[in-house]
Write a protein that holds these residues in place. Structure first.
Motif, PDB file in Angstrom:
ATOM      1  N   TYR A  17     -27.414 -13.898 -38.759  1.00 34.84           N
ATOM      2  CA  TYR A  17     -26.728 -12.685 -39.211  1.00 34.84           C
ATOM      3  C   TYR A  17     -27.694 -11.767 -39.956  1.00 34.84           C
ATOM      4  O   TYR A  17     -28.762 -12.217 -40.396  1.00 34.84           O
ATOM      5  CB  TYR A  17     -25.530 -13.042 -40.099  1.00 34.84           C
ATOM      6  CG  TYR A  17     -24.371 -13.618 -39.316  1.00 34.84           C
ATOM      7  CD1 TYR A  17     -23.619 -12.816 -38.451  1.00 34.84           C
ATOM      8  CD2 TYR A  17     -24.024 -14.959 -39.427  1.00 34.84           C
ATOM      9  CE1 TYR A  17     -22.562 -13.351 -37.723  1.00 34.84           C
ATOM     10  CE2 TYR A  17     -22.967 -15.498 -38.701  1.00 34.84           C
ATOM     11  CZ  TYR A  17     -22.237 -14.676 -37.851  1.00 34.84           C
ATOM     12  OH  TYR A  17     -21.205 -15.192 -37.129  1.00 34.84           O
ATOM     13  N   ASN A  19     -27.708 -10.740 -42.811  1.00 29.15           N
ATOM     14  CA  ASN A  19     -28.053 -11.172 -44.177  1.00 29.15           C
ATOM     15  C   ASN A  19     -29.046 -12.332 -44.195  1.00 29.15           C
ATOM     16  O   ASN A  19     -29.355 -12.884 -45.242  1.00 29.15           O
ATOM     17  CB  ASN A  19     -26.771 -11.561 -44.932  1.00 29.15           C
ATOM     18  CG  ASN A  19     -26.045 -12.721 -44.278  1.00 29.15           C
ATOM     19  OD1 ASN A  19     -26.493 -13.264 -43.264  1.00 29.15           O
ATOM     20  ND2 ASN A  19     -24.925 -13.122 -44.849  1.00 29.15           N
ATOM     21  N   VAL A  21     -28.671 -15.355 -42.746  1.00 32.47           N
ATOM     22  CA  VAL A  21     -28.100 -16.692 -42.507  1.00 32.47           C
ATOM     23  C   VAL A  21     -28.265 -17.081 -41.037  1.00 32.47           C
ATOM     24  O   VAL A  21     -27.870 -16.336 -40.141  1.00 32.47           O
ATOM     25  CB  VAL A  21     -26.596 -16.720 -42.872  1.00 32.47           C
ATOM     26  CG1 VAL A  21     -25.967 -18.045 -42.446  1.00 32.47           C
ATOM     27  CG2 VAL A  21     -26.396 -16.510 -44.362  1.00 32.47           C
ATOM     28  N   ALA A  23     -26.786 -18.929 -38.550  1.00 31.21           N
ATOM     29  CA  ALA A  23     -25.491 -19.589 -38.362  1.00 31.21           C
ATOM     30  C   ALA A  23     -25.520 -20.579 -37.208  1.00 31.21           C
ATOM     31  O   ALA A  23     -24.824 -21.592 -37.238  1.00 31.21           O
ATOM     32  CB  ALA A  23     -24.401 -18.543 -38.136  1.00 31.21           C
ATOM     33  N   PRO A  41     -18.375 -29.214 -41.607  1.00 35.17           N
ATOM     34  CA  PRO A  41     -17.864 -28.687 -42.879  1.00 35.17           C
ATOM     35  C   PRO A  41     -17.785 -27.154 -42.863  1.00 35.17           C
ATOM     36  O   PRO A  41     -18.291 -26.520 -41.931  1.00 35.17           O
ATOM     37  CB  PRO A  41     -18.906 -29.157 -43.897  1.00 35.17           C
ATOM     38  CG  PRO A  41     -20.155 -29.368 -43.118  1.00 35.17           C
ATOM     39  CD  PRO A  41     -19.733 -29.767 -41.738  1.00 35.17           C
ATOM     40  N   ASN A  42     -17.185 -26.584 -43.876  1.00 38.78           N
ATOM     41  CA  ASN A  42     -17.124 -25.122 -43.970  1.00 38.78           C
ATOM     42  C   ASN A  42     -18.530 -24.553 -43.982  1.00 38.78           C
ATOM     43  O   ASN A  42     -19.422 -25.091 -44.627  1.00 38.78           O
ATOM     44  CB  ASN A  42     -16.385 -24.699 -45.239  1.00 38.78           C
ATOM     45  CG  ASN A  42     -14.900 -24.971 -45.132  1.00 38.78           C
ATOM     46  OD1 ASN A  42     -14.340 -24.919 -44.034  1.00 38.78           O
ATOM     47  ND2 ASN A  42     -14.267 -25.288 -46.245  1.00 38.78           N
ATOM     48  N   GLY A  43     -18.710 -23.472 -43.256  1.00 39.54           N
ATOM     49  CA  GLY A  43     -20.015 -22.822 -43.217  1.00 39.54           C
ATOM     50  C   GLY A  43     -20.968 -23.424 -42.203  1.00 39.54           C
ATOM     51  O   GLY A  43     -22.122 -22.999 -42.099  1.00 39.54           O
ATOM     52  N   ALA A  44     -20.512 -24.405 -41.423  1.00 34.58           N
ATOM     53  CA  ALA A  44     -21.396 -25.108 -40.477  1.00 34.58           C
ATOM     54  C   ALA A  44     -21.816 -24.231 -39.302  1.00 34.58           C
ATOM     55  O   ALA A  44     -22.848 -24.468 -38.686  1.00 34.58           O
ATOM     56  CB  ALA A  44     -20.704 -26.361 -39.953  1.00 34.58           C
ATOM     57  N   GLY A  45     -20.987 -23.234 -38.980  1.00 33.11           N
ATOM     58  CA  GLY A  45     -21.282 -22.386 -37.821  1.00 33.11           C
ATOM     59  C   GLY A  45     -20.222 -22.469 -36.729  1.00 33.11           C
ATOM     60  O   GLY A  45     -20.390 -21.888 -35.661  1.00 33.11           O
ATOM     61  N   LYS A  46     -19.126 -23.165 -37.015  1.00 36.12           N
ATOM     62  CA  LYS A  46     -18.092 -23.381 -35.994  1.00 36.12           C
ATOM     63  C   LYS A  46     -17.492 -22.059 -35.506  1.00 36.12           C
ATOM     64  O   LYS A  46     -17.414 -21.808 -34.308  1.00 36.12           O
ATOM     65  CB  LYS A  46     -16.978 -24.289 -36.541  1.00 36.12           C
ATOM     66  CG  LYS A  46     -17.440 -25.648 -37.008  1.00 36.12           C
ATOM     67  CD  LYS A  46     -16.285 -26.523 -37.463  1.00 36.12           C
ATOM     68  CE  LYS A  46     -15.520 -25.996 -38.664  1.00 36.12           C
ATOM     69  NZ  LYS A  46     -16.335 -25.907 -39.904  1.00 36.12           N
ATOM     70  N   SER A  47     -17.054 -21.232 -36.461  1.00 42.98           N
ATOM     71  CA  SER A  47     -16.410 -19.977 -36.054  1.00 42.98           C
ATOM     72  C   SER A  47     -17.385 -19.076 -35.315  1.00 42.98           C
ATOM     73  O   SER A  47     -16.998 -18.383 -34.370  1.00 42.98           O
ATOM     74  CB  SER A  47     -15.859 -19.225 -37.271  1.00 42.98           C
ATOM     75  OG  SER A  47     -14.775 -19.926 -37.797  1.00 42.98           O
ATOM     76  N   THR A  48     -18.636 -19.085 -35.738  1.00 43.08           N
ATOM     77  CA  THR A  48     -19.645 -18.281 -35.048  1.00 43.08           C
ATOM     78  C   THR A  48     -19.750 -18.725 -33.588  1.00 43.08           C
ATOM     79  O   THR A  48     -19.764 -17.900 -32.675  1.00 43.08           O
ATOM     80  CB  THR A  48     -21.011 -18.417 -35.751  1.00 43.08           C
ATOM     81  OG1 THR A  48     -20.866 -17.988 -37.112  1.00 43.08           O
ATOM     82  CG2 THR A  48     -22.073 -17.574 -35.065  1.00 43.08           C
ATOM     83  N   ARG A  51     -16.461 -17.724 -31.740  1.00 50.33           N
ATOM     84  CA  ARG A  51     -16.408 -16.283 -31.430  1.00 50.33           C
ATOM     85  C   ARG A  51     -17.375 -15.932 -30.306  1.00 50.33           C
ATOM     86  O   ARG A  51     -17.100 -15.046 -29.502  1.00 50.33           O
ATOM     87  CB  ARG A  51     -16.702 -15.452 -32.681  1.00 50.33           C
ATOM     88  CG  ARG A  51     -15.573 -15.461 -33.710  1.00 50.33           C
ATOM     89  CD  ARG A  51     -15.727 -14.336 -34.723  1.00 50.33           C
ATOM     90  NE  ARG A  51     -16.981 -14.408 -35.441  1.00 50.33           N
ATOM     91  CZ  ARG A  51     -17.145 -14.987 -36.632  1.00 50.33           C
ATOM     92  NH1 ARG A  51     -16.115 -15.535 -37.249  1.00 50.33           N
ATOM     93  NH2 ARG A  51     -18.323 -15.006 -37.207  1.00 50.33           N
TER      94      ARG A  51
HETATM   95  P1  ADP Z   1     -17.564 -22.324 -40.158  1.00 53.58           P
HETATM   96  O1  ADP Z   1     -16.615 -21.724 -39.161  1.00 53.58           O
HETATM   97  O2  ADP Z   1     -18.084 -23.657 -39.719  1.00 53.58           O
HETATM   98  O3  ADP Z   1     -17.006 -22.365 -41.540  1.00 53.58           O
HETATM   99  P2  ADP Z   1     -19.070 -19.844 -39.862  1.00 53.58           P
HETATM  100  O4  ADP Z   1     -19.515 -19.706 -38.453  1.00 53.58           O
HETATM  101  O5  ADP Z   1     -17.885 -19.059 -40.309  1.00 53.58           O
HETATM  102  O6  ADP Z   1     -18.887 -21.400 -40.198  1.00 53.58           O
HETATM  103  O7  ADP Z   1     -20.296 -19.468 -40.813  1.00 53.58           O
HETATM  104  C1  ADP Z   1     -21.591 -19.993 -40.644  1.00 53.58           C
HETATM  105  C2  ADP Z   1     -22.509 -19.338 -41.667  1.00 53.58           C
HETATM  106  O8  ADP Z   1     -22.672 -17.966 -41.331  1.00 53.58           O
HETATM  107  C3  ADP Z   1     -21.974 -19.359 -43.082  1.00 53.58           C
HETATM  108  O9  ADP Z   1     -23.074 -19.496 -43.955  1.00 53.58           O
HETATM  109  C4  ADP Z   1     -21.329 -18.013 -43.251  1.00 53.58           C
HETATM  110  O10 ADP Z   1     -21.334 -17.604 -44.590  1.00 53.58           O
HETATM  111  C5  ADP Z   1     -22.218 -17.144 -42.396  1.00 53.58           C
HETATM  112  N1  ADP Z   1     -21.506 -16.007 -41.781  1.00 53.58           N
HETATM  113  C6  ADP Z   1     -20.408 -16.074 -40.990  1.00 53.58           C
HETATM  114  N2  ADP Z   1     -20.051 -14.856 -40.555  1.00 53.58           N
HETATM  115  C7  ADP Z   1     -20.958 -13.981 -41.073  1.00 53.58           C
HETATM  116  C8  ADP Z   1     -21.145 -12.565 -40.995  1.00 53.58           C
HETATM  117  N3  ADP Z   1     -20.327 -11.794 -40.260  1.00 53.58           N
HETATM  118  N4  ADP Z   1     -22.184 -12.028 -41.679  1.00 53.58           N
HETATM  119  C9  ADP Z   1     -23.019 -12.811 -42.391  1.00 53.58           C
HETATM  120  N5  ADP Z   1     -22.908 -14.141 -42.510  1.00 53.58           N
HETATM  121  C10 ADP Z   1     -21.878 -14.736 -41.867  1.00 53.58           C
END
Ligand code: ADP
Length: 309
Positions: A17, A19, A21, A23, A41-48, A51
């Motif tokens: 990203y 910032n 990170v 992901a 765990p939370n923040g692992a990259g699952k949602s990324t 999506r």
């Molecule tokens: P999970 O679904 O496993 O909780 P995410 O894919 O939401 O993980 O996030 C993975 C990492 O990327 C985290 O550190 C999160 O803070 C960061 N992150 C997620 N979306 C964004 C974004 N749009 N911009 C910057 N950082 C992001």
């Protein structure tokens, strides 16, 4: 005759990203038809990753194929056969379940009124919402909303269904009902369930991957992963104060409270002594062994047998 089920191939997918990170870090997975668990765990990259598969964002590098469809470049083709239940989804609180499902069905291209009525009835029955079809969505419980989300996601018979953290906010009874609904789906399509709840995967999924900090730690069939840990997990009931000392000496994978005491699980191919007793491993032990580096790519230490060779 159903359609020939497709598989999903994820090849070297990375995403950083703005910032900074990272992901996703070189993620590769083979996802067969059926129920697949993506656990981390939370923040692992699952949602990324979810999506990305759902064509809502593009990776910096890597490829994804759903059958012959190039997911990154043929977004429309994916969307025609995709059902996606995001972590957070809004409903129009004043619409009834039936009205809103009808609306989404039109958007999905089901223009024939009779076909639409039939489809909606089947989906509302399948998700156990038929009796509630005239109620306003604003009054739905968390579990009812999630089941409504599945009904929407199933419109058009998707070959790829993605559900992102679906059980997080549900009470135990709602959770069981929701998992039962999902378990009935996974035969002719790829269903990916992303979750941080180990039990969701243990109960439902035939295949899974564990992800942390954007990297895949383990890709396995849950039952096989559990069997592979036989004889390697040991437990001891202790006090919180002695935990740091145990952590110095052993590979502690988890420590949780049990009736005011601390139940410690350690990973060890040999008997650790020190009052530890053997325990039947479960998927939670697999998960914590992977997260603490005892399994998967980080576990480079050779086992005793291998040293002897
Ligand atoms: P999970 O679904 O496993 O909780 P995410 O894919 O939401 O993980 O996030 C993975 C990492 O990327 C985290 O550190 C999160 O803070 C960061 N992150 C997620 N979306 C964004 C974004 N749009 N911009 C910057 N950082 C992001």
């Amino acid at each position: 005759m159903g359609k020939h089920p497709l598989s999903l191939a994820i090849r070297n997918v990375s995403k950083r990203y703005a910032n900074g990170v990272q992901a996703l870090d070189n993620v590769s997975l083979d996802i067969p038809p059926g129920m697949y668990g993506l656990l981390g765990p939370n923040g692992a990259g699952k949602s990324t990753l979810m999506r990305t598969l759902a064509t809502l964002q593009e990776p910096d590098a890597g490829q994804v194929f759903l059958g012959d469809i190039d997911v990154v470049h043929q977004k429309e083709a994916v969307r025609e056969t995709l059902g996606y239940l995001p972590q957070e989804f809004g409903v129009y609180p004043k619409a009834s379940a039936e009205e809103l499902l009808d609306y989404f069905a039109v958007l999905k291209g089901i223009t024939n009124r009779a076909v639409r009525r039939e489809t909606i009835e089947a989906l509302l029955k399948q998700t156990n919402l038929w009796d509630k079809r005239r109620q306003k969505l604003g009054g739905f419980s968390g579990g009812m909303k999630q089941r409504f989300g599945v009904a929407v996601a199933l419109l058009g018979n998707p070959q790829l269904l993605i559900v992102d953290e679906p059980t997080a906010g549900l009470d135990p009874a709602e959770r069981v009902r929701f998992l039962n609904l999902l378990s009935a789906l996974g035969e002719n399509s790829v269903v990916i369930l992303s979750t941080h709840i180990v039990a969701d995967v243990a109960e439902l999924c035939t295949h899974m991957a564990i992800i942390n900090q954007g990297r895949i730690l383990l890709e396995a069939a849950p039952l096989e992963a559990v069997a592979a840990l036989q004889g390697r997990i040991w437990r001891k009931l202790t006090d919180k104060q002695t935990l740091p000392a145990l952590e110095q000496e052993h590979r502690v994978i988890s420590a949780k409270l049990l009736s005011g005491r601390t139940l410690v699980h350690v990973y060890s191919p040999e008997m650790p002594g020190n009052g530890f007793e053997p325990v039947e491993p479960d998927l939670e032990d697999v998960y914590f062994s992977a997260l603490t580096g005892c399994l998967g790519p980080a576990a480079q230490q050779p086992k005793a047998e291998e040293v002897a060779l």
